[in-house]
Scaffold this active site. Structure first.
Site, short mmCIF file in Angstrom:
data_model
loop_
_atom_site.label_atom_id
_atom_site.label_comp_id
_atom_site.label_asym_id
_atom_site.label_seq_id
_atom_site.Cartn_x
_atom_site.Cartn_y
_atom_site.Cartn_z
N LYS A 10 0.77 -0.84 0.26
CA LYS A 10 -0.40 -0.44 0.38
C LYS A 10 0.67 1.41 -0.04
O LYS A 10 1.97 1.50 0.28
CB LYS A 10 -0.83 -0.01 1.33
CG LYS A 10 -2.22 -1.07 0.76
CD LYS A 10 -3.09 -1.45 2.20
CE LYS A 10 -4.10 -2.04 2.92
NZ LYS A 10 -4.65 -1.74 3.32
N TYR A 50 -12.38 -1.94 -3.90
CA TYR A 50 -13.06 -2.12 -1.98
C TYR A 50 -14.39 -2.06 -2.16
O TYR A 50 -15.09 -1.37 -1.21
CB TYR A 50 -12.24 -1.10 -1.75
CG TYR A 50 -10.75 -0.76 -1.00
CD1 TYR A 50 -10.67 -1.91 -0.37
CD2 TYR A 50 -9.30 -0.86 -1.95
CE1 TYR A 50 -9.53 -2.07 0.28
CE2 TYR A 50 -8.66 -1.06 -1.70
CZ TYR A 50 -8.50 -1.49 -0.52
OH TYR A 50 -7.22 -2.95 -0.18
N ASN A 113 -1.85 0.06 7.02
CA ASN A 113 -1.26 -1.04 7.54
C ASN A 113 -0.60 -1.49 6.68
O ASN A 113 -0.05 -3.48 6.73
CB ASN A 113 -2.42 -1.45 8.11
CG ASN A 113 -3.46 -2.36 6.85
OD1 ASN A 113 -3.12 -1.86 5.45
ND2 ASN A 113 -4.59 -3.13 7.89
N HIS A 116 -2.35 -5.69 1.57
CA HIS A 116 -3.16 -5.63 1.73
C HIS A 116 -3.50 -7.46 1.07
O HIS A 116 -2.39 -8.00 -0.11
CB HIS A 116 -4.28 -5.31 0.81
CG HIS A 116 -5.12 -6.14 -0.01
ND1 HIS A 116 -6.65 -6.56 0.03
CD2 HIS A 116 -5.54 -7.24 -1.18
CE1 HIS A 116 -7.48 -7.29 -0.10
NE2 HIS A 116 -6.58 -8.33 -0.95
N GLU A 127 -9.23 -11.20 -7.52
CA GLU A 127 -8.33 -9.34 -7.34
C GLU A 127 -7.31 -10.21 -8.79
O GLU A 127 -6.86 -8.42 -8.55
CB GLU A 127 -7.77 -9.46 -6.11
CG GLU A 127 -9.05 -9.44 -5.18
CD GLU A 127 -8.67 -9.27 -3.60
OE1 GLU A 127 -9.59 -9.30 -2.74
OE2 GLU A 127 -7.60 -9.25 -3.42
#
Length: 139
Positions: A10, A50, A113, A116, A127
């Site tokens: 990310k 998302y 964080n 993913h 995905e």
């Protein structure tokens, strides 16, 4: 059973130049990176990716965050890759993540964080298909 999973490094991690360090943790865990590219996620890509969270209060912030800087999209392969990578990532909240996991090592917060990972083999396939064609994955 050898399987594939999908990973995103990310914006909070790419901004801090951690791609190589995250990749080292992935590879040390016995997973192979069979496809990888650095992209700037578009708003449309982030919204689609998302969309499961579209009704949640954090959706807008999540889309904004994921488009704020480059990300590294990856296909990982290995024994039970989905479950293995979820172990390697650690808990969503880095404060609760086990020592040595990516989130314990590098995440800044629950929202930022660092990584993913797919939560099932079915979602991994969906995905992966959003960001890679079969000929871009070199097993």
């Amino acid at each position: 059973m050898t399987e594939r999973t999908f990973s995103i490094i990310k914006p909070d991690a790419t901004r801090r130049n951690l791609t190589g360090k995250v990749n080292a943790v992935i590879e040390d865990a016995g997973l192979r990176i069979v496809a990888q590219r650095r992209i700037r996620m578009t708003e449309d890509q982030a919204k689609k990716f998302y969309e499961v969270h579209a009704e949640r209060p954090f959706y807008g912030e999540l889309v904004e965050f994921m488009t704020s800087a480059p990300v590294v999209v990856q296909v990982l392969e290995g024994e039970n890759a989905v479950a293995r990578y979820r172990e390697v990532m650690g808990a969503t909240n880095p404060a609760n993540a086990d020592e040595g996991t990516i989130r314990k090592l590098y995440a800044e917060s629950v929202g930022e964080n660092s990584v993913h990972g797919s939560d099932s083999a079915e979602n991994a396939a969906l995905e992966i298909a959003q960001f890679f064609t079969d000929d871009q994955i070199v097993g």
